[in-house]
Write a protein that holds these residues in place. Sequence first.
Motif, PDB file in Angstrom:
ATOM      1  N   VAL A 180      35.798  41.008  38.172  1.00 51.07           N
ATOM      2  CA  VAL A 180      36.928  41.830  38.621  1.00 51.07           C
ATOM      3  C   VAL A 180      38.229  41.298  38.030  1.00 51.07           C
ATOM      4  O   VAL A 180      39.077  42.066  37.560  1.00 51.07           O
ATOM      5  CB  VAL A 180      36.988  41.887  40.164  1.00 51.07           C
ATOM      6  CG1 VAL A 180      38.263  42.584  40.642  1.00 51.07           C
ATOM      7  CG2 VAL A 180      35.752  42.585  40.718  1.00 51.07           C
ATOM      8  N   TYR A 181      38.377  39.993  38.016  1.00 47.89           N
ATOM      9  CA  TYR A 181      39.576  39.375  37.438  1.00 47.89           C
ATOM     10  C   TYR A 181      39.688  39.711  35.951  1.00 47.89           C
ATOM     11  O   TYR A 181      40.764  40.087  35.464  1.00 47.89           O
ATOM     12  CB  TYR A 181      39.531  37.865  37.651  1.00 47.89           C
ATOM     13  CG  TYR A 181      40.676  37.132  36.999  1.00 47.89           C
ATOM     14  CD1 TYR A 181      41.902  37.026  37.651  1.00 47.89           C
ATOM     15  CD2 TYR A 181      40.534  36.554  35.749  1.00 47.89           C
ATOM     16  CE1 TYR A 181      42.962  36.349  37.062  1.00 47.89           C
ATOM     17  CE2 TYR A 181      41.583  35.878  35.149  1.00 47.89           C
ATOM     18  CZ  TYR A 181      42.791  35.781  35.810  1.00 47.89           C
ATOM     19  OH  TYR A 181      43.837  35.130  35.223  1.00 47.89           O
ATOM     20  N   ASP A 182      38.578  39.576  35.220  1.00 48.55           N
ATOM     21  CA  ASP A 182      38.585  39.880  33.783  1.00 48.55           C
ATOM     22  C   ASP A 182      38.954  41.339  33.530  1.00 48.55           C
ATOM     23  O   ASP A 182      39.724  41.650  32.609  1.00 48.55           O
ATOM     24  CB  ASP A 182      37.217  39.573  33.155  1.00 48.55           C
ATOM     25  CG  ASP A 182      36.909  38.088  33.123  1.00 48.55           C
ATOM     26  OD1 ASP A 182      37.840  37.269  33.304  1.00 48.55           O
ATOM     27  OD2 ASP A 182      35.717  37.748  32.936  1.00 48.55           O
ATOM     28  N   TRP A 183      38.403  42.246  34.339  1.00 45.66           N
ATOM     29  CA  TRP A 183      38.710  43.666  34.178  1.00 45.66           C
ATOM     30  C   TRP A 183      40.196  43.924  34.441  1.00 45.66           C
ATOM     31  O   TRP A 183      40.853  44.630  33.689  1.00 45.66           O
ATOM     32  CB  TRP A 183      37.842  44.505  35.121  1.00 45.66           C
ATOM     33  CG  TRP A 183      38.183  45.958  35.070  1.00 45.66           C
ATOM     34  CD1 TRP A 183      37.730  46.872  34.163  1.00 45.66           C
ATOM     35  CD2 TRP A 183      39.083  46.652  35.935  1.00 45.66           C
ATOM     36  NE1 TRP A 183      38.290  48.096  34.422  1.00 45.66           N
ATOM     37  CE2 TRP A 183      39.123  47.993  35.512  1.00 45.66           C
ATOM     38  CE3 TRP A 183      39.850  46.278  37.031  1.00 45.66           C
ATOM     39  CZ2 TRP A 183      39.900  48.958  36.137  1.00 45.66           C
ATOM     40  CZ3 TRP A 183      40.621  47.230  37.663  1.00 45.66           C
ATOM     41  CH2 TRP A 183      40.650  48.554  37.210  1.00 45.66           C
ATOM     42  N   THR A 184      40.722  43.306  35.505  1.00 47.68           N
ATOM     43  CA  THR A 184      42.132  43.466  35.852  1.00 47.68           C
ATOM     44  C   THR A 184      43.019  42.934  34.726  1.00 47.68           C
ATOM     45  O   THR A 184      44.003  43.572  34.332  1.00 47.68           O
ATOM     46  CB  THR A 184      42.455  42.754  37.176  1.00 47.68           C
ATOM     47  OG1 THR A 184      41.598  43.275  38.195  1.00 47.68           O
ATOM     48  CG2 THR A 184      43.891  42.953  37.594  1.00 47.68           C
ATOM     49  N   ALA A 185      42.670  41.774  34.194  1.00 49.22           N
ATOM     50  CA  ALA A 185      43.444  41.178  33.102  1.00 49.22           C
ATOM     51  C   ALA A 185      43.402  42.069  31.860  1.00 49.22           C
ATOM     52  O   ALA A 185      44.415  42.246  31.173  1.00 49.22           O
ATOM     53  CB  ALA A 185      42.916  39.786  32.779  1.00 49.22           C
TER      54      ALA A 185
ATOM     55  N   ASP B 250      43.907  50.563  38.469  1.00 50.66           N
ATOM     56  CA  ASP B 250      43.690  51.575  39.501  1.00 50.66           C
ATOM     57  C   ASP B 250      42.824  50.966  40.611  1.00 50.66           C
ATOM     58  O   ASP B 250      41.729  50.465  40.329  1.00 50.66           O
ATOM     59  CB  ASP B 250      43.001  52.789  38.877  1.00 50.66           C
ATOM     60  CG  ASP B 250      42.736  53.902  39.870  1.00 50.66           C
ATOM     61  OD1 ASP B 250      43.165  53.788  41.038  1.00 50.66           O
ATOM     62  OD2 ASP B 250      42.096  54.892  39.473  1.00 50.66           O
ATOM     63  N   PRO B 251      43.291  51.000  41.855  1.00 53.68           N
ATOM     64  CA  PRO B 251      42.513  50.414  42.953  1.00 53.68           C
ATOM     65  C   PRO B 251      41.114  51.011  43.095  1.00 53.68           C
ATOM     66  O   PRO B 251      40.161  50.301  43.409  1.00 53.68           O
ATOM     67  CB  PRO B 251      43.353  50.714  44.195  1.00 53.68           C
ATOM     68  CG  PRO B 251      44.731  50.953  43.698  1.00 53.68           C
ATOM     69  CD  PRO B 251      44.582  51.519  42.320  1.00 53.68           C
ATOM     70  N   ILE B 252      40.970  52.294  42.848  1.00 57.16           N
ATOM     71  CA  ILE B 252      39.647  52.930  42.958  1.00 57.16           C
ATOM     72  C   ILE B 252      38.722  52.400  41.866  1.00 57.16           C
ATOM     73  O   ILE B 252      37.563  52.082  42.116  1.00 57.16           O
ATOM     74  CB  ILE B 252      39.775  54.469  42.905  1.00 57.16           C
ATOM     75  CG1 ILE B 252      40.515  54.963  44.151  1.00 57.16           C
ATOM     76  CG2 ILE B 252      38.400  55.129  42.798  1.00 57.16           C
ATOM     77  CD1 ILE B 252      40.880  56.429  44.135  1.00 57.16           C
TER      78      ILE B 252
ATOM     79  N   ARG C 254      34.000  46.206  41.097  1.00 57.47           N
ATOM     80  CA  ARG C 254      33.452  45.242  42.053  1.00 57.47           C
ATOM     81  C   ARG C 254      32.052  45.666  42.503  1.00 57.47           C
ATOM     82  O   ARG C 254      31.140  44.851  42.564  1.00 57.47           O
ATOM     83  CB  ARG C 254      34.375  45.089  43.255  1.00 57.47           C
ATOM     84  CG  ARG C 254      33.888  44.059  44.269  1.00 57.47           C
ATOM     85  CD  ARG C 254      34.782  43.974  45.498  1.00 57.47           C
ATOM     86  NE  ARG C 254      36.188  43.870  45.165  1.00 57.47           N
ATOM     87  CZ  ARG C 254      36.858  42.724  45.046  1.00 57.47           C
ATOM     88  NH1 ARG C 254      36.243  41.586  45.228  1.00 57.47           N
ATOM     89  NH2 ARG C 254      38.136  42.732  44.752  1.00 57.47           N
ATOM     90  N   GLU C 255      31.872  46.952  42.803  1.00 56.94           N
ATOM     91  CA  GLU C 255      30.564  47.445  43.260  1.00 56.94           C
ATOM     92  C   GLU C 255      29.508  47.331  42.161  1.00 56.94           C
ATOM     93  O   GLU C 255      28.362  46.975  42.446  1.00 56.94           O
ATOM     94  CB  GLU C 255      30.676  48.886  43.767  1.00 56.94           C
ATOM     95  CG  GLU C 255      31.399  48.989  45.097  1.00 56.94           C
ATOM     96  CD  GLU C 255      30.805  48.085  46.173  1.00 56.94           C
ATOM     97  OE1 GLU C 255      29.572  48.082  46.360  1.00 56.94           O
ATOM     98  OE2 GLU C 255      31.588  47.347  46.812  1.00 56.94           O
TER      99      GLU C 255
END
Length: 189
Positions: A64-69, A79-81, A87-88
């Motif tokens: 999740v961190y890598d995707w956010t970065a 995007d929160p969704i 994450r899922e």
Amino acid sequence: MALYGAPIWADSLCGQRNAAAIRRPQRAIAQRVARAYRTVSFAAACVLAGAPPWELEAWVLGRVYDWTAAQRALDRRPDPIERVEVREEAREAITRHRAEDLASATFGRRTLDAIGPVLNGWLDRRHGCLSMHLVQETPKCHHCEAELDTAEHTLEVCPSWAEPRRTLVAVVGDDLDNDLDDRFPDPFH
């Protein structure tokens, strides 16, 4: 607290030595949550407690961190969704990985075999904490005063557990021994 900074150090858990360092405290915590014997294996204690191994949780946090970065590097606001979807997806991946690990685990086979057919439902349960009546304070059985209260005593002999034992035997058959005494010596001897 154990997963603080996990996105940074998650990839360093690839080696057995590093993974073992984080599994020791998790095993003790999971055994307490499940009120299990101190001899219960890591895999069985985590399943009973409903807690995935921390190294897998750390891997999810890292993804999740890598995707956010990556989103921020593209000047996009994450995007929160989409973040929940990432994450899922990562959780689904570790659930599959965990099922494979549990299927090949050497120790805790009785517990893992009993929960295996309903593993996803067990892990997704949202209520009902475990309340095992075998909080081990002395080597004696709290129910029948046998000198040694072991998992095998409870499963195979103790009269207080006769009715649940009959239900279990109806499902798995009469062979409750399965030669565990050779693999798991009595911790009180």
